[in-house]
Design a protein around this motif. Structure first.
Motif, PDB file in Angstrom:
ATOM      1  N   GLN A  79       0.840  -1.192   0.000  1.00 37.39           N
ATOM      2  CA  GLN A  79       0.000   0.000   0.000  1.00 37.39           C
ATOM      3  C   GLN A  79       0.873   1.238   0.000  1.00 37.39           C
ATOM      4  OE1 GLN A  79      -2.740  -0.032   3.251  1.00 37.39           O
ATOM      5  NE2 GLN A  79      -3.819   1.780   2.561  1.00 37.39           N
ATOM      6  N   HIS A  80       0.602   2.142  -0.926  1.00 41.83           N
ATOM      7  CA  HIS A  80       1.321   3.411  -1.017  1.00 41.83           C
ATOM      8  C   HIS A  80       0.320   4.526  -0.781  1.00 41.83           C
ATOM      9  CE1 HIS A  80       4.847   1.517  -2.820  1.00 41.83           C
ATOM     10  NE2 HIS A  80       3.998   0.815  -3.535  1.00 41.83           N
ATOM     11  N   VAL A  81       0.683   5.477   0.041  1.00 43.54           N
ATOM     12  CA  VAL A  81      -0.155   6.655   0.252  1.00 43.54           C
ATOM     13  C   VAL A  81       0.611   7.837  -0.303  1.00 43.54           C
ATOM     14  CG1 VAL A  81      -1.321   8.119   1.933  1.00 43.54           C
ATOM     15  CG2 VAL A  81      -1.176   5.650   2.316  1.00 43.54           C
ATOM     16  N   SER A  82      -0.016   8.546  -1.232  1.00 49.27           N
ATOM     17  CA  SER A  82       0.652   9.715  -1.808  1.00 49.27           C
ATOM     18  C   SER A  82      -0.278  10.917  -1.708  1.00 49.27           C
ATOM     19  CB  SER A  82       1.020   9.448  -3.269  1.00 49.27           C
ATOM     20  OG  SER A  82      -0.130   9.160  -4.022  1.00 49.27           O
ATOM     21  N   ARG A  83       0.346  12.060  -1.673  1.00 46.08           N
ATOM     22  CA  ARG A  83      -0.415  13.312  -1.622  1.00 46.08           C
ATOM     23  C   ARG A  83      -0.876  13.677  -3.023  1.00 46.08           C
ATOM     24  NH1 ARG A  83      -2.482  14.706   2.968  1.00 46.08           N
ATOM     25  NH2 ARG A  83      -1.340  16.295   4.055  1.00 46.08           N
ATOM     26  N   ASN A  84      -2.131  14.003  -3.133  1.00 44.49           N
ATOM     27  CA  ASN A  84      -2.719  14.401  -4.399  1.00 44.49           C
ATOM     28  C   ASN A  84      -2.944  15.907  -4.355  1.00 44.49           C
ATOM     29  OD1 ASN A  84      -4.004  14.519  -6.815  1.00 44.49           O
ATOM     30  ND2 ASN A  84      -5.812  13.384  -6.187  1.00 44.49           N
ATOM     31  N   ASP A  85      -2.107  16.663  -5.011  1.00 38.35           N
ATOM     32  CA  ASP A  85      -2.184  18.134  -5.042  1.00 38.35           C
ATOM     33  C   ASP A  85      -2.090  18.751  -3.649  1.00 38.35           C
ATOM     34  OD1 ASP A  85      -2.466  18.097  -7.786  1.00 38.35           O
ATOM     35  OD2 ASP A  85      -4.647  18.031  -7.708  1.00 38.35           O
ATOM     36  N   GLY A  86      -1.481  18.039  -2.716  1.00 36.47           N
ATOM     37  CA  GLY A  86      -1.298  18.570  -1.379  1.00 36.47           C
ATOM     38  C   GLY A  86      -2.556  18.635  -0.540  1.00 36.47           C
ATOM     39  N   ALA A  87      -3.698  18.290  -1.116  1.00 37.94           N
ATOM     40  CA  ALA A  87      -4.956  18.436  -0.380  1.00 37.94           C
ATOM     41  C   ALA A  87      -5.471  17.107   0.170  1.00 37.94           C
ATOM     42  CB  ALA A  87      -6.015  19.065  -1.284  1.00 37.94           C
ATOM     43  N   THR A  88      -5.370  16.058  -0.608  1.00 44.37           N
ATOM     44  CA  THR A  88      -5.931  14.774  -0.188  1.00 44.37           C
ATOM     45  C   THR A  88      -4.899  13.667  -0.333  1.00 44.37           C
ATOM     46  OG1 THR A  88      -6.775  14.340  -2.406  1.00 44.37           O
ATOM     47  CG2 THR A  88      -8.289  15.404  -0.872  1.00 44.37           C
ATOM     48  N   ASP A  89      -5.056  12.640   0.480  1.00 41.62           N
ATOM     49  CA  ASP A  89      -4.210  11.457   0.369  1.00 41.62           C
ATOM     50  C   ASP A  89      -4.840  10.489  -0.611  1.00 41.62           C
ATOM     51  OD1 ASP A  89      -2.432  12.399   2.204  1.00 41.62           O
ATOM     52  OD2 ASP A  89      -3.296  11.295   3.886  1.00 41.62           O
ATOM     53  N   GLU A  90      -3.993   9.841  -1.391  1.00 40.32           N
ATOM     54  CA  GLU A  90      -4.474   8.855  -2.355  1.00 40.32           C
ATOM     55  C   GLU A  90      -3.826   7.515  -2.029  1.00 40.32           C
ATOM     56  OE1 GLU A  90      -3.194   8.677  -6.708  1.00 40.32           O
ATOM     57  OE2 GLU A  90      -5.178   9.617  -6.811  1.00 40.32           O
ATOM     58  N   ASN A  91      -4.655   6.525  -1.753  1.00 41.27           N
ATOM     59  CA  ASN A  91      -4.183   5.168  -1.491  1.00 41.27           C
ATOM     60  C   ASN A  91      -3.966   4.458  -2.806  1.00 41.27           C
ATOM     61  OD1 ASN A  91      -3.752   4.374   1.126  1.00 41.27           O
ATOM     62  ND2 ASN A  91      -5.908   4.030   1.550  1.00 41.27           N
ATOM     63  N   ARG A  92      -2.810   3.876  -2.983  1.00 39.55           N
ATOM     64  CA  ARG A  92      -2.541   3.056  -4.169  1.00 39.55           C
ATOM     65  C   ARG A  92      -2.133   1.682  -3.684  1.00 39.55           C
ATOM     66  NH1 ARG A  92      -1.310   6.225  -9.297  1.00 39.55           N
ATOM     67  NH2 ARG A  92      -1.421   4.098 -10.016  1.00 39.55           N
ATOM     68  N   TRP A  93      -2.760   0.668  -4.239  1.00 38.10           N
ATOM     69  CA  TRP A  93      -2.448  -0.700  -3.877  1.00 38.10           C
ATOM     70  C   TRP A  93      -1.736  -1.375  -5.034  1.00 38.10           C
ATOM     71  CZ3 TRP A  93      -7.758  -2.727  -1.719  1.00 38.10           C
ATOM     72  CH2 TRP A  93      -8.025  -2.085  -0.502  1.00 38.10           C
ATOM     73  N   ARG A  94      -0.819  -2.269  -4.697  1.00 38.78           N
ATOM     74  CA  ARG A  94      -0.143  -3.087  -5.697  1.00 38.78           C
ATOM     75  C   ARG A  94      -0.042  -4.497  -5.155  1.00 38.78           C
ATOM     76  NH1 ARG A  94       5.033  -4.821  -6.519  1.00 38.78           N
ATOM     77  NH2 ARG A  94       5.869  -3.476  -4.884  1.00 38.78           N
ATOM     78  N   LEU A  95      -0.487  -5.445  -5.957  1.00 35.08           N
ATOM     79  CA  LEU A  95      -0.341  -6.842  -5.584  1.00 35.08           C
ATOM     80  C   LEU A  95       1.075  -7.269  -5.905  1.00 35.08           C
ATOM     81  CD1 LEU A  95      -3.714  -8.260  -6.944  1.00 35.08           C
ATOM     82  CD2 LEU A  95      -3.163  -7.489  -4.636  1.00 35.08           C
ATOM     83  N   ALA A  96       1.638  -8.099  -5.057  1.00 39.27           N
ATOM     84  CA  ALA A  96       3.014  -8.542  -5.230  1.00 39.27           C
ATOM     85  C   ALA A  96       3.113 -10.010  -4.828  1.00 39.27           C
ATOM     86  CB  ALA A  96       3.946  -7.698  -4.365  1.00 39.27           C
ATOM     87  N   VAL A  97       4.149 -10.646  -5.323  1.00 37.93           N
ATOM     88  CA  VAL A  97       4.459 -12.016  -4.932  1.00 37.93           C
ATOM     89  C   VAL A  97       5.683 -11.938  -4.021  1.00 37.93           C
ATOM     90  CG1 VAL A  97       5.050 -14.326  -5.735  1.00 37.93           C
ATOM     91  CG2 VAL A  97       3.585 -12.864  -7.146  1.00 37.93           C
ATOM     92  N   PRO A  98       5.566 -12.419  -2.785  1.00 38.24           N
ATOM     93  CA  PRO A  98       6.733 -12.374  -1.893  1.00 38.24           C
ATOM     94  C   PRO A  98       7.918 -13.136  -2.484  1.00 38.24           C
ATOM     95  CG  PRO A  98       4.743 -12.870  -0.673  1.00 38.24           C
ATOM     96  CD  PRO A  98       4.386 -12.950  -2.124  1.00 38.24           C
ATOM     97  N   GLU A  99       9.088 -12.657  -2.168  1.00 39.01           N
ATOM     98  CA  GLU A  99      10.326 -13.202  -2.732  1.00 39.01           C
ATOM     99  C   GLU A  99      10.458 -14.715  -2.526  1.00 39.01           C
ATOM    100  OE1 GLU A  99      14.769 -12.051  -1.805  1.00 39.01           O
ATOM    101  OE2 GLU A  99      13.573 -10.322  -2.464  1.00 39.01           O
ATOM    102  N   HIS A 100      10.170 -15.195  -1.320  1.00 36.30           N
ATOM    103  CA  HIS A 100      10.331 -16.626  -1.037  1.00 36.30           C
ATOM    104  C   HIS A 100       9.341 -17.479  -1.841  1.00 36.30           C
ATOM    105  CE1 HIS A 100       7.142 -15.588   1.847  1.00 36.30           C
ATOM    106  NE2 HIS A 100       6.803 -16.854   1.775  1.00 36.30           N
ATOM    107  N   VAL A 101       8.159 -16.937  -2.134  1.00 35.58           N
ATOM    108  CA  VAL A 101       7.172 -17.674  -2.928  1.00 35.58           C
ATOM    109  C   VAL A 101       7.602 -17.701  -4.390  1.00 35.58           C
ATOM    110  CG1 VAL A 101       4.757 -17.729  -3.703  1.00 35.58           C
ATOM    111  CG2 VAL A 101       5.302 -17.123  -1.331  1.00 35.58           C
ATOM    112  N   LEU A 102       8.059 -16.571  -4.910  1.00 34.17           N
ATOM    113  CA  LEU A 102       8.494 -16.513  -6.303  1.00 34.17           C
ATOM    114  C   LEU A 102       9.692 -17.435  -6.537  1.00 34.17           C
ATOM    115  CD1 LEU A 102       7.973 -15.376  -9.078  1.00 34.17           C
ATOM    116  CD2 LEU A 102       9.386 -13.417  -8.477  1.00 34.17           C
ATOM    117  N   ALA A 103      10.605 -17.478  -5.585  1.00 32.24           N
ATOM    118  CA  ALA A 103      11.763 -18.386  -5.716  1.00 32.24           C
ATOM    119  C   ALA A 103      11.283 -19.834  -5.817  1.00 32.24           C
ATOM    120  CB  ALA A 103      12.701 -18.217  -4.539  1.00 32.24           C
ATOM    121  N   ARG A 104      10.310 -20.190  -5.027  1.00 37.73           N
ATOM    122  CA  ARG A 104       9.755 -21.550  -5.070  1.00 37.73           C
ATOM    123  C   ARG A 104       9.053 -21.828  -6.395  1.00 37.73           C
ATOM    124  NH1 ARG A 104       5.268 -23.621  -0.838  1.00 37.73           N
ATOM    125  NH2 ARG A 104       4.855 -25.601  -1.851  1.00 37.73           N
ATOM    126  N   LEU A 105       8.296 -20.856  -6.896  1.00 38.27           N
ATOM    127  CA  LEU A 105       7.615 -21.020  -8.189  1.00 38.27           C
ATOM    128  C   LEU A 105       8.622 -21.186  -9.323  1.00 38.27           C
ATOM    129  CD1 LEU A 105       4.761 -18.379  -7.940  1.00 38.27           C
ATOM    130  CD2 LEU A 105       4.502 -20.868  -7.946  1.00 38.27           C
TER     131      LEU A 105
END
Length: 122
Positions: A91-117
């Motif tokens: 989860q990333h929270v960034s300022r949008n024009d200094g007035a509001t916070d914008e939540n950005r989500w990114r799905l990821a594969v943890p390193e240990h799982v990707l190594a196994r795959l």
């Protein structure tokens, strides 16, 4: 079985790898409970297939996740917390024009799982 949150660093994908495919495969071998997997795969439907980013305009609200999964609001919140702590949801929270916070989500594969795959695909 899913590794503890200590090993939860998101992995870097190689050229030609997509988040969608690896995320689905990783969920299958994660050992996480069904509610967590259900929420994760529901979020995957909202994410960019290559990057795993869920753009703010496509990011579902908690109420939408409740409707899409059949989980309660409390269950959704717990499973989001589990996904974040284990490295599957960044989860990333960034300022949008200094007035509001914008939540950005990114799905990821943890390193240990990707190594196994990657080991099992050879």
């Amino acid at each position: 079985m899913e590794q503890p949150a200590v090993n939860a660093a998101p992995a870097r994908l190689r050229k030609g790898e997509t988040t969608r495919s690896l995320f689905q495969q990783g969920m299958r071998i994660s050992g996480m409970n069904p509610h967590t997997r259900l929420l994760a795969l529901t979020l995957l439907g909202h994410a960019n297939f290559r990057s795993g980013v869920i753009s703010p305009q496509f990011q579902p609200s908690d109420e939408e996740l409740v409707a899409e999964t059949g989980l309660t609001l409390a269950q959704v919140n717990v499973q989001l917390s589990v996904l974040r702590s284990r490295g599957w949801l960044v989860q990333h929270v960034s300022r949008n024009d200094g007035a509001t916070d914008e939540n950005r989500w990114r799905l990821a594969v943890p390193e240990h799982v990707l190594a196994r795959l990657r080991t099992t695909r050879r």
